[in-house]
Motif scaffolding. Structure first.
Motif, PDB file in Angstrom:
ATOM      1  N   GLY A 111     -50.855  42.669  44.245  1.00  0.00           N
ATOM      2  CA  GLY A 111     -52.054  42.296  43.484  1.00  0.00           C
ATOM      3  C   GLY A 111     -51.997  42.665  42.104  1.00  0.00           C
ATOM      4  O   GLY A 111     -51.587  43.644  41.657  1.00  0.00           O
ATOM      5  N   LYS A 112     -52.458  41.760  41.128  1.00  0.00           N
ATOM      6  CA  LYS A 112     -52.735  42.073  39.692  1.00  0.00           C
ATOM      7  C   LYS A 112     -53.788  43.120  39.627  1.00  0.00           C
ATOM      8  O   LYS A 112     -54.831  43.262  40.207  1.00  0.00           O
ATOM      9  N   MET A 113     -53.505  43.997  38.683  1.00  0.00           N
ATOM     10  CA  MET A 113     -54.691  44.921  38.303  1.00  0.00           C
ATOM     11  C   MET A 113     -54.591  45.192  36.832  1.00  0.00           C
ATOM     12  O   MET A 113     -53.474  45.105  36.196  1.00  0.00           O
ATOM     13  N   GLN A 114     -55.762  45.602  36.429  1.00  0.00           N
ATOM     14  CA  GLN A 114     -55.872  45.851  34.853  1.00  0.00           C
ATOM     15  C   GLN A 114     -56.830  47.115  34.965  1.00  0.00           C
ATOM     16  O   GLN A 114     -57.921  47.102  35.342  1.00  0.00           O
ATOM     17  N   LEU A 115     -56.565  48.258  34.217  1.00  0.00           N
ATOM     18  CA  LEU A 115     -57.324  49.154  33.852  1.00  0.00           C
ATOM     19  C   LEU A 115     -58.091  49.059  32.348  1.00  0.00           C
ATOM     20  O   LEU A 115     -57.103  49.126  31.400  1.00  0.00           O
ATOM     21  N   VAL A 116     -59.029  49.056  32.021  1.00  0.00           N
ATOM     22  CA  VAL A 116     -59.588  49.063  30.772  1.00  0.00           C
ATOM     23  C   VAL A 116     -60.301  50.507  30.455  1.00  0.00           C
ATOM     24  O   VAL A 116     -61.364  50.613  31.263  1.00  0.00           O
ATOM     25  N   GLN A 117     -59.888  51.166  29.641  1.00  0.00           N
ATOM     26  CA  GLN A 117     -60.449  52.650  29.546  1.00  0.00           C
ATOM     27  C   GLN A 117     -61.134  53.058  28.258  1.00  0.00           C
ATOM     28  O   GLN A 117     -60.218  52.822  27.178  1.00  0.00           O
ATOM     29  N   HIS A 118     -62.103  53.439  28.063  1.00  0.00           N
ATOM     30  CA  HIS A 118     -62.374  54.014  26.548  1.00  0.00           C
ATOM     31  C   HIS A 118     -61.839  55.232  26.325  1.00  0.00           C
ATOM     32  O   HIS A 118     -61.522  56.120  27.081  1.00  0.00           O
ATOM     33  N   VAL A 119     -61.306  55.784  25.101  1.00  0.00           N
ATOM     34  CA  VAL A 119     -60.341  56.755  24.883  1.00  0.00           C
ATOM     35  C   VAL A 119     -61.116  58.088  25.137  1.00  0.00           C
ATOM     36  O   VAL A 119     -60.724  58.894  25.410  1.00  0.00           O
ATOM     37  N   SER A 120     -62.406  58.056  25.177  1.00  0.00           N
ATOM     38  CA  SER A 120     -63.358  59.240  25.363  1.00  0.00           C
ATOM     39  C   SER A 120     -63.203  59.710  26.868  1.00  0.00           C
ATOM     40  O   SER A 120     -63.392  60.712  27.269  1.00  0.00           O
ATOM     41  N   GLN A 121     -62.791  58.521  27.496  1.00  0.00           N
ATOM     42  CA  GLN A 121     -62.858  59.017  29.237  1.00  0.00           C
ATOM     43  C   GLN A 121     -61.217  59.009  29.630  1.00  0.00           C
ATOM     44  O   GLN A 121     -61.034  58.831  30.769  1.00  0.00           O
ATOM     45  N   LEU A 122     -60.290  58.705  28.672  1.00  0.00           N
ATOM     46  CA  LEU A 122     -58.955  58.679  28.969  1.00  0.00           C
ATOM     47  C   LEU A 122     -58.339  59.763  29.742  1.00  0.00           C
ATOM     48  O   LEU A 122     -58.282  60.840  29.245  1.00  0.00           O
ATOM     49  N   SER A 123     -57.924  59.413  31.104  1.00  0.00           N
ATOM     50  CA  SER A 123     -57.201  60.359  31.789  1.00  0.00           C
ATOM     51  C   SER A 123     -56.181  59.675  32.705  1.00  0.00           C
ATOM     52  O   SER A 123     -56.331  58.716  33.138  1.00  0.00           O
ATOM     53  N   VAL A 124     -54.855  59.844  32.442  1.00  0.00           N
ATOM     54  CA  VAL A 124     -53.789  59.150  33.162  1.00  0.00           C
ATOM     55  C   VAL A 124     -52.841  60.171  33.965  1.00  0.00           C
ATOM     56  O   VAL A 124     -52.369  61.244  33.444  1.00  0.00           O
ATOM     57  N   VAL A 125     -52.547  59.548  35.326  1.00  0.00           N
ATOM     58  CA  VAL A 125     -51.963  60.339  36.111  1.00  0.00           C
ATOM     59  C   VAL A 125     -50.876  59.540  36.447  1.00  0.00           C
ATOM     60  O   VAL A 125     -50.733  58.219  37.010  1.00  0.00           O
ATOM     61  N   PHE A 126     -49.545  59.826  35.853  1.00  0.00           N
ATOM     62  CA  PHE A 126     -48.197  59.206  36.234  1.00  0.00           C
ATOM     63  C   PHE A 126     -47.760  59.732  37.455  1.00  0.00           C
ATOM     64  O   PHE A 126     -47.722  60.401  37.942  1.00  0.00           O
ATOM     65  N   ARG A 127     -47.278  58.532  38.146  1.00  0.00           N
ATOM     66  CA  ARG A 127     -46.593  58.590  39.477  1.00  0.00           C
ATOM     67  C   ARG A 127     -45.366  57.811  39.872  1.00  0.00           C
ATOM     68  O   ARG A 127     -45.170  57.009  39.144  1.00  0.00           O
ATOM     69  N   ALA A 128     -44.456  58.745  40.524  1.00  0.00           N
ATOM     70  CA  ALA A 128     -43.119  57.890  40.685  1.00  0.00           C
ATOM     71  C   ALA A 128     -43.381  57.143  42.078  1.00  0.00           C
ATOM     72  O   ALA A 128     -43.734  57.786  42.996  1.00  0.00           O
ATOM     73  N   VAL A 129     -43.211  55.668  41.872  1.00  0.00           N
ATOM     74  CA  VAL A 129     -43.218  54.943  43.179  1.00  0.00           C
ATOM     75  C   VAL A 129     -41.676  54.198  43.426  1.00  0.00           C
ATOM     76  O   VAL A 129     -41.121  54.050  42.261  1.00  0.00           O
ATOM     77  N   PRO A 130     -41.494  54.069  44.683  1.00  0.00           N
ATOM     78  CA  PRO A 130     -40.342  53.286  44.988  1.00  0.00           C
ATOM     79  C   PRO A 130     -40.553  51.981  44.336  1.00  0.00           C
ATOM     80  O   PRO A 130     -41.441  51.194  44.045  1.00  0.00           O
ATOM     81  N   LYS A 131     -39.189  51.421  43.577  1.00  0.00           N
ATOM     82  CA  LYS A 131     -39.190  50.287  43.048  1.00  0.00           C
ATOM     83  C   LYS A 131     -39.223  49.207  43.929  1.00  0.00           C
ATOM     84  O   LYS A 131     -38.915  49.230  45.197  1.00  0.00           O
ATOM     85  N   ALA A 132     -39.642  47.885  43.532  1.00  0.00           N
ATOM     86  CA  ALA A 132     -39.647  46.771  44.402  1.00  0.00           C
ATOM     87  C   ALA A 132     -38.298  46.600  44.726  1.00  0.00           C
ATOM     88  O   ALA A 132     -37.300  46.444  43.956  1.00  0.00           O
TER      89      ALA A 132
END
Length: 154
Positions: free
Chosen positions: A111-132
């Motif tokens: 499913g399509k997703m989009q995150l819109v984040q103000h820079v004052s609240q920016l917090s990103v957690v990178f994760r490794a997931v299996p590729k399609a």
């Protein structure tokens, strides 16, 4: 009136040259500081960048460095703290001046997703997931984003 009031930390950051300091327990760990700053990032002084552009550029550098540590069976995704939104497989990223950063992608079900984040609240957690499974090569969005930064067109 009309002048923006900054904290001491914001004033220092706004005038700092692009620099990074990281320490890891693994002496062979590759850090974001180990990669050259792209021409498109270095050519424009920090004080001429919006908070959104500056946050975008630095996040791209971390994203690409994270991807460099993935194997061919993994792709990058981001997790969400404090919500049950799950993860977003990162397929695009951008910013909207002066203060918004956005991530485009899909959830594990496609499913399509989009995150819109103000820079004052920016917090990103990178994760490794299996590729399609249906794709032969993993998608490496960080390399595409870095190429965009190197051209200086942001």
């Amino acid at each position: 009136m009309g002048e923006q009031i900054e904290t001491a930390a914001e004033a220092i950051e706004a005038h700092a040259l692009p620099r990074v300091h990281e320490v890891h327990s693994d002496p062979d760990a590759k850090n974001a500081k180990d990669q050259p700053v792209p021409k498109g990032v270095a050519d424009k002084p920090v004080e001429q960048k919006s908070p959104a552009q500056w946050a975008y550029e630095r996040t791209v550098l971390y994203l690409k460095k994270f991807e460099e540590g993935l194997d061919d069976g993994q792709e990058i995704a981001m997790g969400f703290a404090g919500t049950d939104a799950g993860v977003l497989k990162i397929e695009g990223m951008g910013y909207f001046d002066p203060d918004v950063v956005t991530f485009y992608g899909t959830d594990p079900a496609g499913g399509k997703m989009q995150l819109v984040q103000h820079v004052s609240q920016l917090s990103v957690v990178f994760r490794a997931v299996p590729k399609a499974v249906e794709t032969e090569e993993p998608n490496r969005i960080g390399f595409k984003l870095l190429e965009d930064l190197e051209t200086g067109e942001t």
